[in-house]
Write a protein that holds these residues in place. Sequence first.
Motif, PDB file in Angstrom:
ATOM      1  N   ALA B  39       0.851  -1.189   0.000  1.00 58.10           N
ATOM      2  CA  ALA B  39       0.000   0.000   0.000  1.00 58.10           C
ATOM      3  C   ALA B  39       0.889   1.242   0.000  1.00 58.10           C
ATOM      4  O   ALA B  39       1.703   1.429   0.894  1.00 58.10           O
ATOM      5  N   GLU B  40       0.688   2.049  -1.020  1.00 56.58           N
ATOM      6  CA  GLU B  40       1.521   3.236  -1.218  1.00 56.58           C
ATOM      7  C   GLU B  40       1.487   4.183  -0.010  1.00 56.58           C
ATOM      8  O   GLU B  40       2.456   4.870   0.281  1.00 56.58           O
ATOM      9  N   SER B  41       0.345   4.214   0.697  1.00 56.86           N
ATOM     10  CA  SER B  41       0.226   5.185   1.790  1.00 56.86           C
ATOM     11  C   SER B  41       0.974   4.743   3.047  1.00 56.86           C
ATOM     12  O   SER B  41       1.038   5.472   4.016  1.00 56.86           O
ATOM     13  N   ASP B  42       1.557   3.547   3.040  1.00 57.14           N
ATOM     14  CA  ASP B  42       2.272   3.065   4.214  1.00 57.14           C
ATOM     15  C   ASP B  42       3.731   3.530   4.141  1.00 57.14           C
ATOM     16  O   ASP B  42       4.448   3.213   3.193  1.00 57.14           O
ATOM     17  N   PRO B  43       4.165   4.290   5.148  1.00 54.28           N
ATOM     18  CA  PRO B  43       5.540   4.816   5.125  1.00 54.28           C
ATOM     19  C   PRO B  43       6.598   3.734   4.974  1.00 54.28           C
ATOM     20  O   PRO B  43       7.676   3.979   4.438  1.00 54.28           O
ATOM     21  N   PHE B  44       6.284   2.540   5.446  1.00 56.64           N
ATOM     22  CA  PHE B  44       7.215   1.431   5.306  1.00 56.64           C
ATOM     23  C   PHE B  44       7.579   1.249   3.831  1.00 56.64           C
ATOM     24  O   PHE B  44       8.753   1.089   3.475  1.00 56.64           O
ATOM     25  N   PHE B  45       6.570   1.309   2.976  1.00 59.90           N
ATOM     26  CA  PHE B  45       6.824   1.117   1.550  1.00 59.90           C
ATOM     27  C   PHE B  45       7.443   2.359   0.922  1.00 59.90           C
ATOM     28  O   PHE B  45       8.150   2.269  -0.076  1.00 59.90           O
ATOM     29  N   GLN B  46       7.147   3.510   1.500  1.00 60.13           N
ATOM     30  CA  GLN B  46       7.806   4.724   1.023  1.00 60.13           C
ATOM     31  C   GLN B  46       9.315   4.628   1.257  1.00 60.13           C
ATOM     32  O   GLN B  46      10.122   4.965   0.395  1.00 60.13           O
ATOM     33  N   ALA B  47       9.667   4.139   2.446  1.00 60.67           N
ATOM     34  CA  ALA B  47      11.089   3.978   2.757  1.00 60.67           C
ATOM     35  C   ALA B  47      11.714   2.930   1.844  1.00 60.67           C
ATOM     36  O   ALA B  47      12.856   3.059   1.387  1.00 60.67           O
ATOM     37  N   MET B  48      10.934   1.905   1.553  1.00 59.32           N
ATOM     38  CA  MET B  48      11.407   0.848   0.654  1.00 59.32           C
ATOM     39  C   MET B  48      11.646   1.411  -0.750  1.00 59.32           C
ATOM     40  O   MET B  48      12.611   1.053  -1.429  1.00 59.32           O
ATOM     41  N   ASP B 228       2.451  -2.279  14.104  1.00 59.66           N
ATOM     42  CA  ASP B 228       3.030  -1.646  12.920  1.00 59.66           C
ATOM     43  C   ASP B 228       2.876  -0.122  13.016  1.00 59.66           C
ATOM     44  O   ASP B 228       2.354   0.391  14.010  1.00 59.66           O
ATOM     45  N   GLY B 229       3.325   0.557  11.993  1.00 60.14           N
ATOM     46  CA  GLY B 229       3.374   2.017  12.035  1.00 60.14           C
ATOM     47  C   GLY B 229       2.011   2.644  12.222  1.00 60.14           C
ATOM     48  O   GLY B 229       1.860   3.617  12.970  1.00 60.14           O
ATOM     49  N   THR B 230       1.010   2.090  11.539  1.00 59.58           N
ATOM     50  CA  THR B 230      -0.342   2.643  11.654  1.00 59.58           C
ATOM     51  C   THR B 230      -0.850   2.533  13.084  1.00 59.58           C
ATOM     52  O   THR B 230      -1.373   3.498  13.650  1.00 59.58           O
ATOM     53  N   ASN B 231      -0.674   1.353  13.669  1.00 56.61           N
ATOM     54  CA  ASN B 231      -1.118   1.164  15.053  1.00 56.61           C
ATOM     55  C   ASN B 231      -0.293   2.013  16.016  1.00 56.61           C
ATOM     56  O   ASN B 231      -0.825   2.524  17.002  1.00 56.61           O
ATOM     57  N   ALA B 232       0.991   2.169  15.705  1.00 55.08           N
ATOM     58  CA  ALA B 232       1.846   2.989  16.570  1.00 55.08           C
ATOM     59  C   ALA B 232       1.359   4.429  16.586  1.00 55.08           C
ATOM     60  O   ALA B 232       1.226   5.052  17.649  1.00 55.08           O
ATOM     61  N   SER B 233       1.027   4.974  15.391  1.00 53.77           N
ATOM     62  CA  SER B 233       0.533   6.353  15.323  1.00 53.77           C
ATOM     63  C   SER B 233      -0.749   6.520  16.125  1.00 53.77           C
ATOM     64  O   SER B 233      -0.911   7.472  16.889  1.00 53.77           O
ATOM     65  N   GLY B 234      -1.667   5.569  15.929  1.00 52.41           N
ATOM     66  CA  GLY B 234      -2.959   5.656  16.608  1.00 52.41           C
ATOM     67  C   GLY B 234      -2.816   5.531  18.110  1.00 52.41           C
ATOM     68  O   GLY B 234      -3.423   6.289  18.876  1.00 52.41           O
ATOM     69  N   ALA B 235      -1.992   4.576  18.566  1.00 52.44           N
ATOM     70  CA  ALA B 235      -1.820   4.362  20.002  1.00 52.44           C
ATOM     71  C   ALA B 235      -1.159   5.574  20.649  1.00 52.44           C
ATOM     72  O   ALA B 235      -1.549   6.008  21.737  1.00 52.44           O
ATOM     73  N   ALA B 236      -0.175   6.146  19.947  1.00 47.65           N
ATOM     74  CA  ALA B 236       0.512   7.324  20.490  1.00 47.65           C
ATOM     75  C   ALA B 236      -0.480   8.468  20.668  1.00 47.65           C
ATOM     76  O   ALA B 236      -0.471   9.173  21.693  1.00 47.65           O
ATOM     77  N   ALA B 237      -1.368   8.647  19.682  1.00 42.68           N
ATOM     78  CA  ALA B 237      -2.354   9.729  19.771  1.00 42.68           C
ATOM     79  C   ALA B 237      -3.294   9.500  20.951  1.00 42.68           C
ATOM     80  O   ALA B 237      -3.593  10.423  21.711  1.00 42.68           O
ATOM     81  N   LEU B 250       4.421   1.852  25.921  1.00 46.43           N
ATOM     82  CA  LEU B 250       3.985   1.708  24.538  1.00 46.43           C
ATOM     83  C   LEU B 250       5.186   1.334  23.679  1.00 46.43           C
ATOM     84  O   LEU B 250       6.147   2.092  23.576  1.00 46.43           O
ATOM     85  N   VAL B 251       5.116   0.155  23.097  1.00 47.89           N
ATOM     86  CA  VAL B 251       6.165  -0.259  22.171  1.00 47.89           C
ATOM     87  C   VAL B 251       5.551  -0.340  20.787  1.00 47.89           C
ATOM     88  O   VAL B 251       4.541  -1.018  20.577  1.00 47.89           O
ATOM     89  N   GLY B 252       6.136   0.401  19.860  1.00 52.99           N
ATOM     90  CA  GLY B 252       5.598   0.454  18.513  1.00 52.99           C
ATOM     91  C   GLY B 252       6.520  -0.225  17.526  1.00 52.99           C
ATOM     92  O   GLY B 252       7.589  -0.736  17.888  1.00 52.99           O
ATOM     93  N   TYR B 253       6.089  -0.207  16.290  1.00 55.61           N
ATOM     94  CA  TYR B 253       6.879  -0.802  15.227  1.00 55.61           C
ATOM     95  C   TYR B 253       7.020   0.246  14.135  1.00 55.61           C
ATOM     96  O   TYR B 253       6.145   1.091  13.960  1.00 55.61           O
ATOM     97  N   ASP B 254       8.088   0.192  13.390  1.00 58.38           N
ATOM     98  CA  ASP B 254       8.320   1.055  12.225  1.00 58.38           C
ATOM     99  C   ASP B 254       8.726   2.463  12.633  1.00 58.38           C
ATOM    100  O   ASP B 254       8.050   3.133  13.406  1.00 58.38           O
ATOM    101  N   ALA B 255       9.834   2.906  12.068  1.00 58.29           N
ATOM    102  CA  ALA B 255      10.430   4.186  12.460  1.00 58.29           C
ATOM    103  C   ALA B 255       9.930   5.324  11.572  1.00 58.29           C
ATOM    104  O   ALA B 255      10.692   5.933  10.832  1.00 58.29           O
ATOM    105  N   TYR B 256       8.606   5.611  11.641  1.00 55.02           N
ATOM    106  CA  TYR B 256       8.104   6.818  10.983  1.00 55.02           C
ATOM    107  C   TYR B 256       8.800   8.017  11.635  1.00 55.02           C
ATOM    108  O   TYR B 256       8.981   8.023  12.858  1.00 55.02           O
TER     109      TYR B 256
END
Lengths: 346, 326, 257
Positions: B39-48, B228-237, B250-256
């Motif tokens: 999915a293009e909107s996932d920063p993980f793939f942007q970094a890739m 993952d990054g999406t869940n990390a963003s939501g949980a942080a908020a 809070l332990v997240g995944y993906d270094a956005y």
Amino acid sequence: MTDSKLTSQGAPSGFNWKPLVTNQSTILVAVILLLAGVFSAGSYGSFWDVSVFNNILTDWGLIVLLAVGQTFVVISGGIDLSVGSTVSLSGVVAGVVMVNWMHLDLNVKNEAAIGPLLIALLVCIATGVAVGLLNAFLVNVVGIVPFIATLATLGGGAGLAIIWSGGMPLQGPNFYGLVNPIKIGEISLSPISFAVLVVAVVVTIAGLFLAKARFGLYTYAIGSNSFAAKAAGINVKRHLTWVYVVSGALSGIAGMYAYTRLGSGSPSSGAGLELQAIAAVVIGGTSLMGGSGKMLGTILGAFLLYEVQSGLLMVGMDPNWKQVIVAIMIAGAVGIQGFSFGQRRK
Amino acid sequence: MKRTLRSLAVLGTVAALALTASGCAQGEKQLTIAFVMGAESDPFFQAMKVGATEEAAAQNVKLVWQGDPSHYDVATQVPIVDSVISTKPDGLVLIPTDPAGLQASSDKAVEAGIVVANVDTHTEDTSKAVIFITGDNGDGGAKAADAIANAIGYTDGETYQVVVGLTSATATTNVGRLDGFKAQVAASYPGIEIVDVAYSQSNPQTAASNVSNWLTKFPNLKGIFAIDGTNASGAAAALQAKNLVGKIALVGYDAYPANVELIKAGVFTALIAQDPAEEARQAIRAIVAKIRNNEDPASHDVVIPNVTLDANTSAADLTKYTYVAN
Amino acid sequence: MTGELIYEVKNVSKRYGSVVALDGASLKLHAGEVIGLVGDNGAGKSTLVKVLSGAHKPDGGQIFLDGVERSWESPRDALESGVETLYQDSGLAPHLTVSENVFLGREKYKKGILGWFGFLAKKTMEAEAQEDLEKVGIAFPSANRPVSQLSGGQRQAVAIGRAVSWARKVIILDEPTNHLGARQAGEVLQIIRAAKAKGLGVIFISHTLPHVLEVTDRIVVLRLGRIVKDSPTKDYNNDTLLGTITGTIQTIKVEGD
């Protein structure tokens, strides 16, 4: 009806609330209460915690903005699939403006963030209006059916949101207090946050315009019989333009709501929300054929969606059941519409 | 400036590797490699994408980057892959959104003479792919368990309630991380009880909503693993909104980039980071070596370890692992 | 019996692609006069109605209202000038109430700030709609019922009542007695007479020839896009009218042709 003096004086007692309430709404209230009972039993009473209602209302506040705009569009005989990606796009634009242009970061917090957030809100509304104008152009001028036209802007908006954000959430100034229960001193008065309060006001105004004003009447008329509306002298294309602009503007406000909730403009914050919004509208009793529907139904329908989401989590059921339950509710809502229509025709 | 230097350094390394791998890249025919991600909107793939673009330029490869804009979904990916195959690229880097669902398309590509590499996730049968490169999801999950245990001051005999926010029940990365997390908890932290999981369906709003509801349901919640990054963003908020920063691990995944910032602010106890750019580089390198020199990679399954980023991580490492946008 | 010339079209034509729908039609309508417009399917009646009501712009020819040449840009244009049209089967919005339909496009607003925002004076409109419909001989239990709940005859009565109560000069009725029972059709013809007595010019389009012969002063026959006969109603009987429509009776070309 017999005493026209009452209304000409504009007395509040002459205000007719009846069109706001339908059978569908009564049924929805009953379902909401029934589910509340079930969830309460399943969660040993913890479902009645005020913070659960805060959670439901926080989710509701976002989707109801989209659903209210969608209600106008669907009643006019169209559909707006672009609302979800407009949330992502306007949220990202808000982030770009505050982070990249105003050079503010997440250290601008609380009251200090209000100024930038207000500017961002205006930018979000402008973004939504632009999407709405584009939809109206595609529908009215190019002559594409709304489903395809807004499917195109759905894709375009999602793409731009990714391009402008670089695919990453843009984290900027925020005031999380806006989405928390309003407090006086240390006492939390209600499950209602400032953001939800603002949304409730916006939704009420939109509901009144649908039920009581010319804007709503023309929306119903066009959805009911656009030929008759045109023959009556209504500028159908101009009115439809306004309908899509209203939907876009409300999606823009929803984009700002999403930003405030997440503290960032995320290109995926609106993913899939168009279907949630349409589900709320349909569950609320609005016919996808156009011409009929009530705002109160939409408002309750949106609440029901998130009551189910929160309730399942509180009860500890597999969250995938939400989709099954929503599907049943959509089928039920459409079934009730067909049934009551059949009754009326007898 | 730093970024430029880093890019130059990367380019230099890549160029050197390219020379050793393919003898002499110059004068070779330009290859076309299609890259179909989730999915293009996932920063993980942007970094890739950043890694893939760099490597493609260095190897004289025309990169065709494809994928759904926002839905990580097998139903939208299959038609994309099939239409990409019909354009007959020389190589295909595939990130299958579903192991079974993409098997037929992957086989079709191999039959058409296209060299296939799997990255991040894999199809059921990877034997026909030239290489499978992934972050070590199981190890990442275990590292997340360690980070949570560390943050809550785990002592034997006590019980601790922990929840896990997922994107979907079937994504292999999610499953691998959750399995690793559970295994590590069972082995080393028996007092940690995973009381619930929920799915965000790729939307950070839903992730935030799930966490808000958990905070109500479990007043004694000690930790959250956002997978993952999406869940990390939501949980942080959600934690920031409820003023619970620092009170719940809070332990997240993906270094956005946004989430790395929040390590400094104390919102994240730790972030487990992958190196998606490196995964992409290695995949393209393996395909090019196979086509130009018929060379197979030293090992078919390549695991790139995950790293734990926390308050003690050096600024240089934080920068190194933060996902870079295009 | 009939008054001044109010509405006139001269030599209008309209083509859709290569199909000539209307070929040099001319028509005169006087105040207090009822004209019957008849013809077979595809004879050009609907096209002429659309030209007269402002829904379509003719490719050629002229339109005069009260002796002044006009060019309708939209139905609204014609409406505002006093030319009211009732379209075949599609004049009402079924989801709206009777009063909403009667007032559609000409709503009354609440006084003060609410009215400025377009808030509607629904009760006033309901009362007035009831009154207006009664004036043209239509009685209703309630004007706040949706039109979809009415019978076919009631709907048609509302549509005609709406047109008659708003018309200031001309009223065009396209197949108003279609799908109606004998008694209801009789009521519609009564409304047409009331409109005539009010001094309106009425153009009545119908397939039901006895109705046309009963209520009109003059009958205009269209065939293949041309007006083939335009004579006082007393010149026709049921058979000659039918023959003229189908073309079995040869017609003398009318003036101006």
